[in-house]
Design an enzyme around this catalytic site. Structure first.
Site, PDB file in Angstrom:
ATOM      1  N   GLU A 136       0.354  -1.034  -0.206  1.00 13.13           N
ATOM      2  CA  GLU A 136       0.061   0.025   0.008  1.00 13.13           C
ATOM      3  C   GLU A 136       0.537   1.378  -0.424  1.00 13.13           C
ATOM      4  O   GLU A 136       0.540   2.043   0.824  1.00 13.13           O
ATOM      5  CB  GLU A 136      -1.039   0.135   1.092  1.00 13.13           C
ATOM      6  CG  GLU A 136      -1.881  -1.024   1.247  1.00 13.13           C
ATOM      7  CD  GLU A 136      -1.149  -2.331   1.646  1.00 13.13           C
ATOM      8  OE1 GLU A 136      -0.449  -2.710   3.060  1.00 13.13           O
ATOM      9  OE2 GLU A 136      -1.718  -3.892   1.044  1.00 13.13           O
TER      10      GLU A 136
ATOM     11  N   GLU B 224      -2.173 -12.077  -4.065  1.00 11.33           N
ATOM     12  CA  GLU B 224      -3.258 -11.770  -2.614  1.00 11.33           C
ATOM     13  C   GLU B 224      -4.753 -11.838  -3.086  1.00 11.33           C
ATOM     14  O   GLU B 224      -5.572 -12.100  -2.598  1.00 11.33           O
ATOM     15  CB  GLU B 224      -2.748 -11.037  -1.584  1.00 11.33           C
ATOM     16  CG  GLU B 224      -3.444  -9.206  -2.373  1.00 11.33           C
ATOM     17  CD  GLU B 224      -3.175  -7.827  -1.091  1.00 11.33           C
ATOM     18  OE1 GLU B 224      -2.282  -8.347  -0.528  1.00 11.33           O
ATOM     19  OE2 GLU B 224      -3.258  -7.281  -1.138  1.00 11.33           O
TER      20      GLU B 224
HETATM   21  C1  NOJ Z   1      -1.929  -6.417   2.945  1.00  7.40           C
HETATM   22  C2  NOJ Z   1      -1.154  -6.673   1.822  1.00  7.40           C
HETATM   23  O1  NOJ Z   1      -0.465  -6.518   0.699  1.00  7.40           O
HETATM   24  C3  NOJ Z   1       0.126  -7.858   2.126  1.00  7.40           C
HETATM   25  O2  NOJ Z   1       0.688  -8.830   1.614  1.00  7.40           O
HETATM   26  C4  NOJ Z   1      -0.347  -8.326   4.207  1.00  7.40           C
HETATM   27  O3  NOJ Z   1      -0.298  -9.621   3.813  1.00  7.40           O
HETATM   28  C5  NOJ Z   1      -1.159  -8.020   4.865  1.00  7.40           C
HETATM   29  N1  NOJ Z   1      -1.581  -6.228   4.426  1.00  7.40           N
HETATM   30  C6  NOJ Z   1      -1.464  -7.865   5.946  1.00  7.40           C
HETATM   31  O4  NOJ Z   1      -0.444  -7.084   6.289  1.00  7.40           O
HETATM   32 CA    CA Z   2      -2.237  -5.254  -0.656  1.00  2.47          CA
END
Ligand code: NOJ
Ligand code: CA
Length: 702
Positions: A477, A501
């Site tokens: 982010e 993800e």
């Molecule tokens: C969003 C991130 O993109 C991801 O990689 C991470 O596991 C989670 N946030 C938790 O920090």
């Molecule tokens: Ca993310």
């Protein structure tokens, strides 16, 4: 009046027109050419004194006359009534070295023109514009010198125009002030509609105020030229989105704002803005090989950073995203336990992987997502009781695995800054050299956005403080990359796109098969991507014990494409993201064991945006080559000419290709592995399945 007289008057008028036109052009248009003279940038003042520029490629206008200007809170607008005081010309032709990267050596060759402007009505108002013409594109930036009686300026709007010459095909994401985690859209410029992307269920923070796009935005002109618009060296300023005027084919800079302050940027004088950049290439593949964005950044300020080694890493990470475990201790299925970390370390150490990221190791995750009051939740030094951080680090060292620290800030940057000293001190004491940071959720305080000046300065403070502590940073982010890795090479990688993800949980079914064949020509032009490739349980069916099963989600590629991504996506840290058990007894895993992460050279061999792309990279030190090729939802046949290999060498190649019946949805695991000898005189043709790929390792024969 007789006929002849009338004719004479008419002729005089015409001549006057021609004279005035050439006179204005001659006296006011200043031009700079790229070293090859293919690209030219013209600058001139219109009769009203407004600054304008246009850009040509081989005599064809590609950016039509576009105006430039600023509105301020505490100064008259800089839009008209300027005069040129001076024009300076410079140039450079140098080679510099990357400490890590897609290639070791980078050529930095440009011609520069600096326009010194002064307001006619108020001579203490000054503006300088720097234009640089490269063979792969151009950049320009503004400089605000000291203005008499003004200490700081408050920019309400930057009004830099980019006027297009046609209704080009565009690959774009909406101009979201909080997130780049949108799918890319392919439309004509006249059809860009960012507002329709507002309602996004899977984003924890999103704000799309108007019809604008985020950069890079890449375009194809009808007769084949490719353009990509972005910015370089985004320092102490707001991120630039581009407002879309669909009818008039104009993009205008729209800086990300702050509801707290009202203005877009506050800066003490004097200062220079980030560069506004346009990559200009005849082939789509040249966009990927272009180093324009890096060249527009300042040289390395950190000196030798040998303490950071590019690496492949595993993570206690994917298991949370697929629901097998959780970040949260009270969930009853906590992932970050000492025992689990040791299991990953054991696996990594046997498989040529040297890093392990552990998420959910510290207290506070019970109060993470969905809470408004997130200040003070994480302290970044207190482990959960089932995670013995000292023991995990010790065990990792014994097995040659370095732990990657995790700091999820939950978008409470003030808390994070307060905690930075103890957090980095703990890392130093343990000998941990890198950290993944995260900024999930809306920024606290309310009214700030991820991509505004306030946050950009926060991200920078973290990078600088990390550099002092010899810590490398991978940001999730983040603010988009603008080439700062050249100046601060501890800024190793970042997310800033829809990563892997989303395939684990997105309500829209995840990233479609075309996703990465667009990313390679858009987001990747900006800098390294922590995409986290390498899922082997493509259908997310889970294990026999029912530890996880994501019926509604899957990866929308073949297994072979997952391998190819290690070469296609560039990042100095490359995750091997699946669970250790999913790699057991998988012959295809050999490619991940072998593949390099730091490169002497990279070459984009073929590709079209959103369709397919093939990249070959030569590993630093060993001289071995690795090749990756991916396609979208269409199957296709590609021919590889191995003439990029050293002529005097033979290579032992292992070819990983989609099986005869492979298909991203119907049969993703179908893969053929073949061992052959290859040399630089050979050409070979391969079939890529729908959503498929090709991965080849080429080791020099001893
Ligand atoms: C969003 C991130 O993109 C991801 O990689 C991470 O596991 C989670 N946030 C938790 O920090
Ligand atoms: Ca993310």
């Amino acid at each position: 009046m007789n006929k002849i007289k009338r004719y004479r008057i008419f002729l005089v008028i015409i001549l006057l027109f021609i004279f005035e036109y050439t006179f204005i052009k001659k006296t006011l248009a200043e031009v700079v050419f790229s070293p090859s003279e293919n690209i030219s940038i013209d600058f001139f003042l219109k009769n009203d004194g407004s600054p304008n520029y246009f850009v040509k490629y081989k005599d064809k206008t590609i950016i039509d006359t576009s105006s430039m200007g600023f509105d301020f809170k505490n100064l008259q607008s800089f839009d008209q009534r300027f005069k040129i005081i001076e024009v300076k010309k410079n140039g450079k032709n140098e080679i510099w070295e990357m400490p890590w990267g897609e290639q070791r050596k980078v050529i930095d060759n440009y011609n520069e023109m600096v326009i010194i402007l002064q307001k006619k009505v108020n001579p203490s108002n000054l503006l300088n514009i720097y234009f640089r013409a490269y063979d792969d594109g151009m950049g320009f930036r503004y400089e605000f010198p000291n203005q008499k009686g003004v200490d700081s300026i408050f920019i309400m709007n930057e009004n830099t125009q980019f006027k297009l010459t046609g209704d080009h095909t565009c690959w774009w994401i909406p101009g979201d002030w909080d997130s780049y985690e949108h799918l890319y859209n392919t439309t004509k410029f006249s059809e860009i509609d960012a507002i329709s992307k507002r309602d996004h269920r899977d984003l924890s923070a999103t704000y799309i105020p108007e019809n604008a796009v985020n950069t890079p935005i890449t375009m194809k002109i009808k007769d084949g030229l490719y353009l990509s618009f972005h910015e370089a060296n985004l320092t102490n300023y707001s991120g630039m989105t581009l407002k879309i005027d669909n009818n008039n084919l104009i993009m205008t800079s729209e800086l990300v704002g702050s509801d707290r302050f009202g203005y877009k940027v506050k800066r003490k004088l004097p200062f220079k803005t980030p560069w506004r950049t346009i990559q200009i290439c005849e082939k789509a593949t040249d966009l990927i090989d272009s180093k324009l964005i890096l060249n527009l950044n300042e040289p390395n300020k950190l000196g030798n950073i040998a303490w950071f080694k590019p690496m492949k890493y595993m993570g206690i990470w994917w298991e949370m995203h697929i629901g097998k475990s959780s970040w949260n201790l009270s969930s009853g299925k906590h992932g970050a336990t000492t025992e689990n970390a040791k299991r990953y370390i054991d696996f990594a150490s046997k498989n040529n992987i040297t890093g392990l990221l552990v998420e959910g190791w510290n207290t506070g995750w019970e109060h993470w997502i969905g809470f408004d009051d997130r200040e003070g939740v994480f302290d970044f030094v207190t482990p959960y009781p089932d995670y013995d951080i000292e023991e995990v680090v010790r065990y990792g060292k014994e097995k040659g695995i370095e732990i990657i620290m995790h700091h999820e800030t939950s978008s409470a940057p003030r808390t994070y800054e307060k905690q930075l000293d103890p957090a980095f001190a703990l890392m130093k004491r343990l000998g941990i050299n890198s950290v993944k940071t995260g900024y999930v959720g809306k920024i606290i305080p309310k009214g700030e956005y991820h991509h505004g000046q306030w946050m950009i300065n926060h991200y920078r403070r973290v990078i600088k403080k990390a550099a002092v502590n010899k810590i490398a940073v991978d940001v999730h982010e983040p603010i988009k990359p603008t080439g700062l890795r050249r100046t601060y090479p501890n800024m190793i990688s970042r997310e800033g796109l829809r990563g892997q993800e989303f395939n684990a949980w997105a309500s829209d079914g995840g990233n479609p098969p075309e996703h990465l064949s667009i990313i390679a020509f858009t987001r990747m032009l900006a800098g390294p991507i922590d995409f986290t490739p390498g899922v082997f349980d493509i259908k997310l069916d889970g294990d026999s014990k029912g530890n996880y099963n994501k019926k509604k989600n899957q990866i929308n590629t073949t297994l072979t494409q997952q391998l190819a991504l290690y070469v296609i996506i560039y990042s100095p840290i490359q995750m091997t993201c699946d669970l250790p058990e999913n790699y057991e007894n998988q012959p295809a895993f050999q490619f991940i064991r072998d593949v390099g992460v730091d490169w002497e050279k990279s070459k984009t061999l073929n590709g079209e945006i959103g369709d397919f792309v093939t990249i070959a990279r030569q590993e630093k030190d060993t001289g071995n080559w690795f090749l990756g090729s991916i396609t979208d939802e269409e199957e296709r046949t590609i021919t590889i000419d191995f003439d990029f290999l050293d002529v005097d060498k033979e290579y032992d190649a292992i070819i990983y290709k989609d099986g005869k019946n492979a298909h991203w949805n119907n049969n993703p695991m179908d893969i053929d592995i073949e061992k052959i000898k290859i040399n630089s005189t050979m050409k070979k043709t391969f079939k890529l399945a729908a959503g498929g790929g090709l991965a080849i390792s080429l080791k020099i024969r001893k």
